[in-house]
Scaffold this active site. Structure first.
Site, PDB file in Angstrom:
ATOM      1  N   GLY A   1       0.815  -1.211  -0.021  1.00 18.45           N
ATOM      2  CA  GLY A   1      -0.136  -0.120  -0.049  1.00 18.45           C
ATOM      3  C   GLY A   1       0.837   1.290   0.013  1.00 18.45           C
ATOM      4  O   GLY A   1       1.979   1.256  -0.271  1.00 18.45           O
ATOM      5  N   ASN A   2       0.300   2.470   0.309  1.00 15.78           N
ATOM      6  CA  ASN A   2       0.856   3.556   0.588  1.00 15.78           C
ATOM      7  C   ASN A   2       0.213   4.554   1.373  1.00 15.78           C
ATOM      8  O   ASN A   2      -0.447   4.165   2.057  1.00 15.78           O
ATOM      9  CB  ASN A   2       1.260   4.071  -1.030  1.00 15.78           C
ATOM     10  CG  ASN A   2      -0.305   4.869  -1.674  1.00 15.78           C
ATOM     11  OD1 ASN A   2      -0.862   5.473  -1.011  1.00 15.78           O
ATOM     12  ND2 ASN A   2      -0.801   4.097  -2.847  1.00 15.78           N
ATOM     13  N   ARG A   3       0.852   5.836   1.587  1.00 15.82           N
ATOM     14  CA  ARG A   3       0.258   6.428   2.735  1.00 15.82           C
ATOM     15  C   ARG A   3      -0.659   7.420   2.467  1.00 15.82           C
ATOM     16  O   ARG A   3      -0.892   8.387   2.966  1.00 15.82           O
ATOM     17  CB  ARG A   3       1.664   7.388   3.284  1.00 15.82           C
ATOM     18  CG  ARG A   3       2.681   6.414   3.965  1.00 15.82           C
ATOM     19  CD  ARG A   3       3.862   7.159   4.515  1.00 15.82           C
ATOM     20  NE  ARG A   3       3.671   8.540   4.713  1.00 15.82           N
ATOM     21  CZ  ARG A   3       4.479   9.403   4.310  1.00 15.82           C
ATOM     22  NH1 ARG A   3       5.702   9.072   3.596  1.00 15.82           N
ATOM     23  NH2 ARG A   3       4.394  10.513   4.708  1.00 15.82           N
ATOM     24  N   SER A   4      -1.482   7.384   1.160  1.00 18.60           N
ATOM     25  CA  SER A   4      -2.528   8.377   0.886  1.00 18.60           C
ATOM     26  C   SER A   4      -3.689   8.265   1.620  1.00 18.60           C
ATOM     27  O   SER A   4      -4.011   7.170   1.887  1.00 18.60           O
ATOM     28  CB  SER A   4      -2.831   8.114  -0.510  1.00 18.60           C
ATOM     29  OG  SER A   4      -3.971   8.825  -0.868  1.00 18.60           O
TER      30      SER A   4
END
Ligand code: PMT
Length: 411
Positions: A207-210
């Site tokens: 995933g990512n931090r958005s």
């Protein structure tokens, strides 16, 4: 300054010390041409006089469901209003409205109107921060109620803290904004928001931090400008009622939802942070630690923005983002060209207060106008994500109307 000539505003005043500031709000609204119908609660009458509002408003103050010639004053007030403003809004009024209870003329009017409602909370810090008050407010926001948040400062009794009613000039400006012409009326806008999750096994993902803050700010701003808005999102965040939400998780799900929603859209915005790679073969069961370090083979995800660029119909505006940590403009320029977008909003996500998770952002908007080979670069300084959204939509709107705003060629 937007005139309010001919606009009918119900000004609901509830019982708090800040009720005295509603007098100034009433005067300013009338000065701008509005027809103001003041409605005071019994609590408000303990702080301010009926005569003041009757003298400054456009009609006699009303305080009760039972004291008018008409037996149903709340339906007249609610149906005729272009906007209902509650200033100040006490914890009681917010809670009663959120619960759908009508126990006085003001709360009955709030339930009897289809006009936009603006609430201006004012109370002591402890009350403002109470989860019950915050939950009620969040519920009202989800239903489309607009909030002019309180500021910090001196409160009744000499305390200092958050909960002080917004300044009258800001309250009136919020009303003017809501009643001003809607530049995106008739537009269908689709926005992607949040970060995709690509499963490794049933419990783990790439995933990512958005956080979805920037995407949701764009959706809310477009909605406030009159567009019908669909958000394809990986996150649950409050949005005004009336925005259609499609919940997705992976890049492939987002691709399918975006391609379908974009077909008849006027403006498509890819603000989501889409994973570039995903596991080729996610495990069906949880990968066990005692089996050793797993080898996870990755493959590229579909490039949604490029896919949208390839099916873009004439007149449709396609906006992409570029999240960079170096060579911001060069990298963003490459994405503008490769992905077939009209506009790229580039943010340097390594800079302080910029990009992922922050409430603020700082961007350069690269835009290629129809029929032009040149690319303009518009710098938008560090600001709240909602204002960044407004700047992006201003440029998108200018593409439709053929305006030429800036002349800062990049080549
Ligand atoms: O959500 P927040 O916490 O508020 O943070 C905001 C943000 C940093 C996520 C946002 O401002 C932002 O930069 N979004 C784009 C993030 C990104 O994926 O950038 P990129 O440079 O990797 O991709 C370029 C463009 O291609 C983007 O529009 C992206 O949505 C799109 N893309 C990328 C990969 C892919 N497989 N498909 C795509 O459509």
């Amino acid at each position: 300054m937007t005139s309010l000539a001919g606009r009918r505003i119900v000004l609901g005043v509830s019982g708090g010390i800040a009720a005295y500031k509603a007098v100034e709000v009433c005067r300013r609204l009338v000065d701008l041409g509005a027809h103001v119908s003041p409605v005071l609660t019994q609590g408000a009458l303990r702080f301010v006089g009926e005569t003041t509002f009757s003298a400054l408003g456009s009609e006699r103050v009303q305080t009760s469901l039972w004291d008018e010639v008409s037996p149903i004053p709340h339906t007249r007030l609610g149906q005729q209003a272009d906007l209902v403003l509650v200033c100040p809004a006490t914890a009681r009024v917010l809670g009663t409205f959120a619960a759908g209870i009508s126990n006085d003329l003001l709360t009955a009017t709030l339930l009897a109107t289809r006009a936009p409602v603006v609430v201006c909370p004012a109370m002591h810090t402890e009350m403002w921060e109470h989860p019950a008050v915050q939950d009620n407010l969040a519920l009202l926001v989800r239903r489309g109620v607009h909030v002019v948040p309180p500021g910090e400062g001196r409160l009744a009794g000499g305390d200092i803290g958050k909960g002080r009613l917004a300044e009258p000039v800001d309250v009136v400006a919020a009303v003017q904004r809501l009643l001003s012409p809607k530049p995106l009326a008739g537009w269908r806008v689709v926005v992607s928001s949040g970060g995709t999750r690509e499963p490794i096994d049933p419990v783990r993902f790439i995933g990512n931090r958005s956080s979805g803050k920037q995407g949701h700010a764009l959706a809310s701003e477009a909605f406030e400008r009159g567009a019908s808005v669909t958000v394809v999102t990986t996150v649950d965040r409050p949005l005004p009622a009336g925005i259609v939400q499609e919940r997705v998780e992976t890049a492939e799900q987002m691709r399918q939802a975006m391609m379908a929603a974009a077909v008849d859209a006027d403006l498509v915005v890819m603000a989501a942070a889409v994973a570039d790679f995903r596991p080729v073969d996610p495990a069906a069961g949880k990968i066990k630690k005692d089996k050793g370090v797993p080898q996870i083979v990755l493959e590229p995800t579909p490039d949604i923005l490029a896919g949208l660029g390839s099916i873009k119909r004439p007149g449709q505006i396609l906006v992409g983002f570029a999240a960079e940590t170096s060579d911001l403009r060069d990298n963003a320029l490459g994405k503008l060209t490769r992905k077939g977008a009209d506009l790229i909003v580039a943010n340097d996500v390594s800079a302080p207060q910029v990009g992922f998770e922050h409430d603020t952002n700082q961007v350069v908007i690269l835009v290629r106008r129809p029929g032009s080979d040149e690319v303009e670069a518009i710098d938008v300084p560090l600001d709240d994500k909602r204002r960044i959204a407004a700047a992006v939509l201003d440029v998108a709107q200018s593409l439709r109307s053929g305006e030429h705003q800036h002349d800062n060629a990049l080549g």
